[in-house]
Scaffold this motif. Structure first.
Motif, PDB file in Angstrom:
ATOM      1  N   THR A 115       0.839  -1.201   0.000  1.00 28.59           N
ATOM      2  CA  THR A 115       0.000   0.000   0.000  1.00 28.59           C
ATOM      3  C   THR A 115       0.871   1.247   0.000  1.00 28.59           C
ATOM      4  O   THR A 115       1.780   1.367   0.812  1.00 28.59           O
ATOM      5  CB  THR A 115      -0.891   0.015   1.254  1.00 28.59           C
ATOM      6  OG1 THR A 115      -1.627  -1.194   1.303  1.00 28.59           O
ATOM      7  CG2 THR A 115      -1.847   1.201   1.223  1.00 28.59           C
ATOM      8  N   PRO A 116       0.603   2.195  -0.907  1.00 29.73           N
ATOM      9  CA  PRO A 116       1.423   3.410  -0.924  1.00 29.73           C
ATOM     10  C   PRO A 116       1.305   4.145   0.411  1.00 29.73           C
ATOM     11  O   PRO A 116       0.200   4.274   0.953  1.00 29.73           O
ATOM     12  CB  PRO A 116       0.794   4.241  -2.045  1.00 29.73           C
ATOM     13  CG  PRO A 116       0.023   3.277  -2.861  1.00 29.73           C
ATOM     14  CD  PRO A 116      -0.419   2.196  -1.953  1.00 29.73           C
ATOM     15  N   PRO A 117       2.438   4.616   0.942  1.00 25.82           N
ATOM     16  CA  PRO A 117       2.437   5.230   2.270  1.00 25.82           C
ATOM     17  C   PRO A 117       1.500   6.433   2.387  1.00 25.82           C
ATOM     18  O   PRO A 117       0.993   6.707   3.459  1.00 25.82           O
ATOM     19  CB  PRO A 117       3.888   5.647   2.493  1.00 25.82           C
ATOM     20  CG  PRO A 117       4.625   5.280   1.275  1.00 25.82           C
ATOM     21  CD  PRO A 117       3.772   4.450   0.412  1.00 25.82           C
ATOM     22  N   ILE A 118       1.241   7.104   1.269  1.00 30.02           N
ATOM     23  CA  ILE A 118       0.355   8.266   1.338  1.00 30.02           C
ATOM     24  C   ILE A 118      -1.030   7.835   1.841  1.00 30.02           C
ATOM     25  O   ILE A 118      -1.730   8.581   2.517  1.00 30.02           O
ATOM     26  CB  ILE A 118       0.255   8.960  -0.051  1.00 30.02           C
ATOM     27  CG1 ILE A 118      -0.444  10.319   0.052  1.00 30.02           C
ATOM     28  CG2 ILE A 118      -0.454   8.112  -1.061  1.00 30.02           C
ATOM     29  CD1 ILE A 118       0.460  11.433   0.466  1.00 30.02           C
ATOM     30  N   PHE A 139       0.485  11.720  16.208  1.00 28.17           N
ATOM     31  CA  PHE A 139      -0.119  11.069  15.048  1.00 28.17           C
ATOM     32  C   PHE A 139       0.927  10.709  13.999  1.00 28.17           C
ATOM     33  O   PHE A 139       0.748   9.757  13.236  1.00 28.17           O
ATOM     34  CB  PHE A 139      -1.240  11.937  14.473  1.00 28.17           C
ATOM     35  CG  PHE A 139      -2.450  11.963  15.371  1.00 28.17           C
ATOM     36  CD1 PHE A 139      -3.230  10.833  15.511  1.00 28.17           C
ATOM     37  CD2 PHE A 139      -2.759  13.091  16.111  1.00 28.17           C
ATOM     38  CE1 PHE A 139      -4.327  10.834  16.361  1.00 28.17           C
ATOM     39  CE2 PHE A 139      -3.853  13.094  16.959  1.00 28.17           C
ATOM     40  CZ  PHE A 139      -4.638  11.966  17.094  1.00 28.17           C
ATOM     41  N   GLY A 140       2.022  11.452  13.996  1.00 30.98           N
ATOM     42  CA  GLY A 140       3.148  11.066  13.148  1.00 30.98           C
ATOM     43  C   GLY A 140       3.688   9.705  13.561  1.00 30.98           C
ATOM     44  O   GLY A 140       3.960   8.836  12.732  1.00 30.98           O
ATOM     45  N   GLY A 204      11.155   4.001   7.735  1.00 25.16           N
ATOM     46  CA  GLY A 204      10.424   5.015   8.499  1.00 25.16           C
ATOM     47  C   GLY A 204      11.121   6.358   8.451  1.00 25.16           C
ATOM     48  O   GLY A 204      10.486   7.403   8.278  1.00 25.16           O
ATOM     49  N   VAL A 205      12.435   6.331   8.581  1.00 24.58           N
ATOM     50  CA  VAL A 205      13.211   7.575   8.548  1.00 24.58           C
ATOM     51  C   VAL A 205      13.051   8.248   7.194  1.00 24.58           C
ATOM     52  O   VAL A 205      12.963   9.473   7.093  1.00 24.58           O
ATOM     53  CB  VAL A 205      14.710   7.280   8.815  1.00 24.58           C
ATOM     54  CG1 VAL A 205      15.558   8.475   8.435  1.00 24.58           C
ATOM     55  CG2 VAL A 205      14.927   6.943  10.277  1.00 24.58           C
ATOM     56  N   GLY A 206      12.989   7.432   6.142  1.00 30.88           N
ATOM     57  CA  GLY A 206      13.007   7.990   4.806  1.00 30.88           C
ATOM     58  C   GLY A 206      11.654   8.346   4.236  1.00 30.88           C
ATOM     59  O   GLY A 206      11.582   8.894   3.141  1.00 30.88           O
ATOM     60  N   THR A 210       3.796   9.517   4.757  1.00 33.83           N
ATOM     61  CA  THR A 210       3.028   9.182   5.953  1.00 33.83           C
ATOM     62  C   THR A 210       2.957  10.336   6.950  1.00 33.83           C
ATOM     63  O   THR A 210       1.948  10.523   7.615  1.00 33.83           O
ATOM     64  CB  THR A 210       3.637   7.969   6.685  1.00 33.83           C
ATOM     65  OG1 THR A 210       5.021   7.962   6.448  1.00 33.83           O
ATOM     66  CG2 THR A 210       3.005   6.687   6.231  1.00 33.83           C
ATOM     67  N   VAL A 211       4.052  11.104   7.053  1.00 34.07           N
ATOM     68  CA  VAL A 211       4.062  12.156   8.072  1.00 34.07           C
ATOM     69  C   VAL A 211       3.528  13.486   7.546  1.00 34.07           C
ATOM     70  O   VAL A 211       3.188  14.376   8.312  1.00 34.07           O
ATOM     71  CB  VAL A 211       5.475  12.396   8.651  1.00 34.07           C
ATOM     72  CG1 VAL A 211       5.776  11.377   9.703  1.00 34.07           C
ATOM     73  CG2 VAL A 211       6.526  12.419   7.592  1.00 34.07           C
ATOM     74  N   LEU A 212       3.423  13.576   6.206  1.00 30.21           N
ATOM     75  CA  LEU A 212       3.021  14.831   5.578  1.00 30.21           C
ATOM     76  C   LEU A 212       1.730  15.379   6.191  1.00 30.21           C
ATOM     77  O   LEU A 212       1.663  16.536   6.615  1.00 30.21           O
ATOM     78  CB  LEU A 212       2.828  14.567   4.084  1.00 30.21           C
ATOM     79  CG  LEU A 212       2.843  15.747   3.144  1.00 30.21           C
ATOM     80  CD1 LEU A 212       4.138  16.526   3.274  1.00 30.21           C
ATOM     81  CD2 LEU A 212       2.703  15.234   1.709  1.00 30.21           C
ATOM     82  N   PHE A 213       0.704  14.528   6.273  1.00 31.91           N
ATOM     83  CA  PHE A 213      -0.600  14.979   6.764  1.00 31.91           C
ATOM     84  C   PHE A 213      -0.747  14.820   8.266  1.00 31.91           C
ATOM     85  O   PHE A 213      -1.688  15.328   8.850  1.00 31.91           O
ATOM     86  CB  PHE A 213      -1.719  14.152   6.129  1.00 31.91           C
ATOM     87  CG  PHE A 213      -1.815  14.299   4.661  1.00 31.91           C
ATOM     88  CD1 PHE A 213      -1.643  15.545   4.075  1.00 31.91           C
ATOM     89  CD2 PHE A 213      -2.087  13.209   3.868  1.00 31.91           C
ATOM     90  CE1 PHE A 213      -1.742  15.683   2.714  1.00 31.91           C
ATOM     91  CE2 PHE A 213      -2.185  13.343   2.502  1.00 31.91           C
ATOM     92  CZ  PHE A 213      -2.006  14.586   1.915  1.00 31.91           C
TER      93      PHE A 213
END
Lengths: 286, 265
Positions: A115-118, A139-140, A204-206, A210-213
């Protein structure tokens, strides 16, 4: 074409493909290291300086906020995800779980992995909105943990599966409890588990999507669990699309740091895996 | 009449996978103390399944049903409140495949001692590890590298390590599942010599498909065929005066080549 000519052609194709991949990798890493290195060498302090109030516009200060954000989000997420991954994998291997159930779960995990991380980002965002909260470090962490979970579970599951049944049988034969036996089996599987841990961490670091929103694209230092934060990949995106040329040059510096972290982690996983593999059945002591 | 250490009563094992297979069909067996009982028979006759059933090792495997009774010095092994790990400590089990635990040589032997708390001090633990490694003639080969991974030993050495590991927890009986079949002839001979020496003070049940090995090592022989006992007797009478037609055929010649695998002589 005779069979040896065929063999030579295939061999050539394989080598060409490998060379292409290596060349692309060398260019990407080389350019990042060279350009980022130049920026960082000129002013190493930017990596450990908090951003100024107008950092994205004027490049005052540095990107410590993203360094810390990355550590504070990916660190805890990896711990949570690893705990879940090991439990799941152990359950799938155990006598409590049927073969069919394990297969079903593995298929599901593969889907999650693909599944794409977005999608995770959007998923967690809907949760954020549903509970009436705002984007934050917390939430991040949740989003990254969800993202890492299938990766780590699959690695751990594979590792445990490859640990020979005979080890389990031998420990039971000596009168070990399930737990005592699992500890030894896990030891045989340790190289794979460590690889999964580090790969999950590196991914996860890269990951930016996922963290954008979920974490908030903050341009300030993280101040608390429920305050906005940002990570290096998101920062790099923001820097690279900035109007200010100096901010854009910082993107190379941040990329430099990110690539060094990821390369370091992969190297560490190799070394650790080799270290533990000495004890694995079939391994040779050197 | 010697006293009985291990007794099976109508022990049956059924695999309940895709199709039901009754691998062991109601076996009665008494294992006398301080003797080596060899369970022989062609491949696939249920020997290993039977041996594992004696140690409740099918518990950890899904899709297996065990019925009947096993008694260890009179104590029931099945249907008891005593935790299975305690029973398994009293019944040593050496698997067919030489399996080193992913630990050092020292820790392989110390493992059982640690989990059962069978030692008083570090010194005591050291002494016991040495004692059992000596007992299987491995000490002189490994005493300078006890901290190295056991996986680095040869398969023959690992198999002797397995014996030492099993003996260390002081079992009442030792079950050995074709312990030489995965070894080269020289290693097999070493392990056999170790077994012969151990047979003088331990009660051993050894599964083998090699008649010659049974002849060399065993005091008692049990012949299994298709999950049933065909004949059980002292080693001399078994080989010199077999009672059943099938035993006679089995004893008189290697009709199937698997009967003689791993035999140099």
């Amino acid at each position: 074409m005779d069979r040896y000519a065929k063999q030579r052609a295939v061999g050539l194709a394989v080598r060409a493909a490998t060379a292409l991949v290596l060349a692309v990798m060398a260019v990407v890493i080389g350019v990042t290291l060279a350009r980022g290195g130049r920026v960082l060498l000129a002013d190493p302090a930017i990596a450990i300086t908090p951003p100024g109030s107008r950092y994205m516009l004027e490049a005052n200060g540095g990107f410590l906020h993203a360094m810390l954000g990355t550590a504070f989000i990916v660190g805890p997420a990896t711990v949570v995800s690893m705990a879940l991954a090991v439990s799941t994998a152990a359950y799938l291997q155990s006598d409590y779980s049927s073969e069919r159930f394990s297969d079903a779960v593995n298929t599901f995990l593969n889907v999650l992995w693909g599944t794409p991380p977005i999608v995770y980002g959007v998923f967690v965002l809907t949760v954020v909105i549903a509970v009436g909260a705002r984007t934050s470090l917390f939430f991040g962490i949740v989003a990254i943990a969800v993202f890492q979970y299938p990766i780590m579970t699959r690695y751990t599951d594979e590792a445990l599966r490859s640990a020979p049944d005979t080890v389990r049988e031998a420990t039971y034969g000596l009168g070990a409890t399930r737990f005592e036996s699992a500890v030894v089996t896990a030891r045989a599987a340790l190289p794979g588990i460590v690889a999964g841990l580090i790969m999950g961490f590196a991914r996860g670091v890269g990951d930016a999507a996922t963290v954008l929103f979920t974490a908030g694209r903050s341009t300030r230092m993280p101040r608390g669990l429920f305050e906005p934060a940002t990570t290096l990949p998101v920062l790099i995106f923001d820097q690279a699309t900035s109007f200010n040329a100096e901010v854009r040059s910082h993107a190379y510096a941040a990329s430099f740091v990110l690539i060094v972290i990821v390369l370091g982690l992969i190297l560490a996983s190799k070394l650790l895996a080799g270290r533990y593999a000495r004890f694995a059945p079939g391994g040779r002591n050197s | 009449m010697t006293d009985t250490v291990l007794e099976a009563e109508n022990l049956a094992v059924t695999y309940t996978g895709d199709r039901r297979v009754e691998a062991v069909k109601g076996i009665d067996l008494s294992v006398p103390a301080n003797r080596l009982t060899a369970v022989i028979g062609p491949s696939g006759c249920g020997k290993s399944t039977f041996l594992k059933a004696l140690d409740r090792l099918h518990d950890i495997q899904p899709g297996v049903e065990v019925s009947g009774e096993v008694y260890l010095r009179g104590d029931p092994v099945y249907g008891t409140d005593e935790p299975a790990p305690e029973l398994r400590r009293r019944i040593g089990y050496v698997p067919q495949e030489p399996t080193a635990l992913p630990l050092s040589i020292y820790e392989n032997v110390a493992y059982g001692l640690r989990i059962h708390g069978i030692h008083e001090s570090k010194q005591d633990l050291d002494d016991r590890v040495e004692q059992y490694l000596r007992q299987v003639d491995l000490w002189d080969e490994v005493d300078d590298r006890l901290d190295t991974p056991a996986a680095g030993l040869s398969t023959g050495q690992i198999q002797r390590l397995c014996l030492a590991r099993s003996l260390a927890v002081e079992p009442d009986v030792l079950l050995c599942d074709e312990v030489t079949s995965a070894l080269d002839p020289i290693s097999a001979e070493n392990v056999e010599e170790t077994l012969a020496a151990l047979a003088e003070e331990y009660t051993i049940v050894m599964v083998t498909h090699s008649m010659n090995q049974a002849k060399r090592l065993a005091d008692e022989v049990v012949f299994l065929y298709l999950g049933e006992v065909v004949e059980a007797n002292g080693v001399r009478s078994f080989f010199e005066d077999p009672q059943h037609e099938r035993t006679k055929r089995f004893v008189s010649g290697p009709a199937e080549d698997e009967y003689v695998v791993s035999d140099a002589d």
